[in-house]
Design a protein around this motif. Structure first.
Motif, PDB file in Angstrom:
ATOM      1  N   THR A  37       0.827  -1.199   0.000  1.00 33.60           N
ATOM      2  CA  THR A  37       0.000   0.000   0.000  1.00 33.60           C
ATOM      3  C   THR A  37       0.862   1.249   0.000  1.00 33.60           C
ATOM      4  O   THR A  37       1.922   1.295   0.636  1.00 33.60           O
ATOM      5  N   LYS A  38       0.388   2.232  -0.738  1.00 31.86           N
ATOM      6  CA  LYS A  38       0.894   3.590  -0.632  1.00 31.86           C
ATOM      7  C   LYS A  38      -0.235   4.442  -0.053  1.00 31.86           C
ATOM      8  O   LYS A  38      -1.325   3.930   0.222  1.00 31.86           O
ATOM      9  N   GLN A  39      -0.010   5.731   0.122  1.00 36.37           N
ATOM     10  CA  GLN A  39      -1.066   6.562   0.671  1.00 36.37           C
ATOM     11  C   GLN A  39      -2.261   6.657  -0.274  1.00 36.37           C
ATOM     12  O   GLN A  39      -3.407   6.760   0.178  1.00 36.37           O
ATOM     13  N   HIS A  40      -2.003   6.615  -1.574  1.00 33.78           N
ATOM     14  CA  HIS A  40      -3.076   6.850  -2.532  1.00 33.78           C
ATOM     15  C   HIS A  40      -3.186   5.752  -3.590  1.00 33.78           C
ATOM     16  O   HIS A  40      -3.779   5.982  -4.651  1.00 33.78           O
TER      17      HIS A  40
ATOM     18  N   ALA B  60      -3.521   3.018   1.958  1.00 35.92           N
ATOM     19  CA  ALA B  60      -3.538   3.032   3.420  1.00 35.92           C
ATOM     20  C   ALA B  60      -2.604   4.105   3.959  1.00 35.92           C
ATOM     21  O   ALA B  60      -1.489   4.272   3.457  1.00 35.92           O
ATOM     22  N   TYR B  61      -3.071   4.824   4.955  1.00 34.38           N
ATOM     23  CA  TYR B  61      -2.239   5.825   5.617  1.00 34.38           C
ATOM     24  C   TYR B  61      -1.465   5.230   6.787  1.00 34.38           C
ATOM     25  O   TYR B  61      -0.488   5.825   7.244  1.00 34.38           O
ATOM     26  N   ALA B  62      -1.906   4.089   7.307  1.00 33.96           N
ATOM     27  CA  ALA B  62      -1.274   3.501   8.482  1.00 33.96           C
ATOM     28  C   ALA B  62      -0.949   2.036   8.227  1.00 33.96           C
ATOM     29  O   ALA B  62      -1.824   1.260   7.855  1.00 33.96           O
ATOM     30  N   SER B  63       0.300   1.651   8.446  1.00 31.59           N
ATOM     31  CA  SER B  63       0.692   0.264   8.208  1.00 31.59           C
ATOM     32  C   SER B  63      -0.005  -0.688   9.164  1.00 31.59           C
ATOM     33  O   SER B  63      -0.351  -1.810   8.806  1.00 31.59           O
ATOM     34  N   ARG B  64      -0.245  -0.246  10.415  1.00 28.10           N
ATOM     35  CA  ARG B  64      -0.876  -1.124  11.400  1.00 28.10           C
ATOM     36  C   ARG B  64      -2.398  -1.177  11.240  1.00 28.10           C
ATOM     37  O   ARG B  64      -3.065  -1.872  11.992  1.00 28.10           O
TER      38      ARG B  64
ATOM     39  N   PHE C 116      -8.291  -1.507   5.799  1.00 27.19           N
ATOM     40  CA  PHE C 116      -7.233  -0.513   5.959  1.00 27.19           C
ATOM     41  C   PHE C 116      -7.860   0.852   6.187  1.00 27.19           C
ATOM     42  O   PHE C 116      -9.035   1.087   5.885  1.00 27.19           O
ATOM     43  N   VAL C 117      -7.066   1.761   6.731  1.00 26.09           N
ATOM     44  CA  VAL C 117      -7.529   3.120   7.018  1.00 26.09           C
ATOM     45  C   VAL C 117      -6.868   4.084   6.046  1.00 26.09           C
ATOM     46  O   VAL C 117      -5.641   4.096   5.907  1.00 26.09           O
TER      47      VAL C 117
END
Length: 268
Positions: A97-100, A124-128, A139-140
């Protein structure tokens, strides 16, 4: 501060952070050989160790975490102005995942590894926050919580949009998700908080949100298995402690405060 991440590979635990990556065999801790790259994200996939730096994926030799050939890397759209925010093994694939954007790595080895983009505008903005909810990837992102079947995404937090806008978006990279016992826990930072201090609870069986728990400070989750029993543990985001969830109605004897709200009906 130093951040450490662990992953299992055969009989070793790989410990990685801002120092040189190390492996632990149960008795000794030693630096991984052959000068591996520094990385914030580590994953075990296809019997190889995978590291991330920027938009580049590095991978070790087969069944050898001490061998890092110089050409064992894959660039994930390096010129898009974005960077990799997390990696997770999902079945036979490695999700990147990247941010966008969201990408999928398939293949069995160096000659067959291939990467394709599955979500061109959502990442995803957060790996966790990367976690599996049954057979669906959760994912968030910047605007809410998403479910993905690796073909299309669905936002599940649309009804929480007003609340979501009150959160500290500058700290979305530390959001944590965890799924257990038909409940999805999403630890987020409130408006002026530098740590995760709210937990959103989503009932995956009834497919609805059931509450927002205040003052529950969570930085990470993990699962401990013993004798067929699964125990969910979380690390506190404000102190060096680990706690277990779903063990009763009190916190060391003190009642846990909660609110129950019926359905809101707007009569204008």
């Amino acid at each position: 501060a130093k951040f450490y991440f662990t992953t299992f590979m055969d009989d070793c635990i790989i410990v990685n952070g801002l120092e040189a990556p190390r492996k632990y065999d149960g008795s000794t801790l030693e630096v991984i050989g052959d000068n591996p790259p520094h990385s914030l994200y580590v994953e075990n996939h296809k019997n190889r160790l995978w590291f991330v730096r920027g938009s580049r994926l590095y991978f070790s030799d087969l069944l050898n975490a001490d061998s890092w050939p110089v050409l064992n890397f894959i660039d994930i759209s390096p010129n898009d102005g974005d960077y990799i925010t997390g990696i997770k093994q999902v079945g036979d694939y490695l999700v990147i995942t990247k941010q966008h954007s969201t990408w999928l790595l398939s293949g069995e080895g160096v000659n067959t590894f291939a990467v394709r983009r599955v979500h061109p505008n959502k990442g995803a903005y957060a790996s966790r926050s990367l976690t599996m909810v049954n057979d669906t990837l959760c994912f968030v992102s910047d605007d809410g919580v998403y479910f993905s079947d690796l073909v299309q995404t669905v936002i599940i937090s649309e009804r929480l949009r007003t609340f979501w806008r009150t959160l500290n978006s500058r700290r979305f990279d530390q959001v944590v998700c965890w799924h257990t016992d038909h409940k999805l826990y999403i630890a987020v930072p409130s408006a002026n908080s530098l740590i995760n201090d709210r937990v959103i609870v989503y009932d995956t069986l009834r497919q609805c949100f059931v509450g927002i728990i205040p003052n529950w400070n969570i930085s990470c989750f993990t699962e401990f298995r013993e004798g067929g029993k699964r125990v969910s543990l979380f690390g506190h985001s404000d102190k060096g402690q680990v706690s277990q969830i779903d063990v009763g109605y009190s916190d060391n004897g003190a009642p846990i405060p909660f609110k129950w709200k019926s359905r809101e009906m707007d009569f204008g």
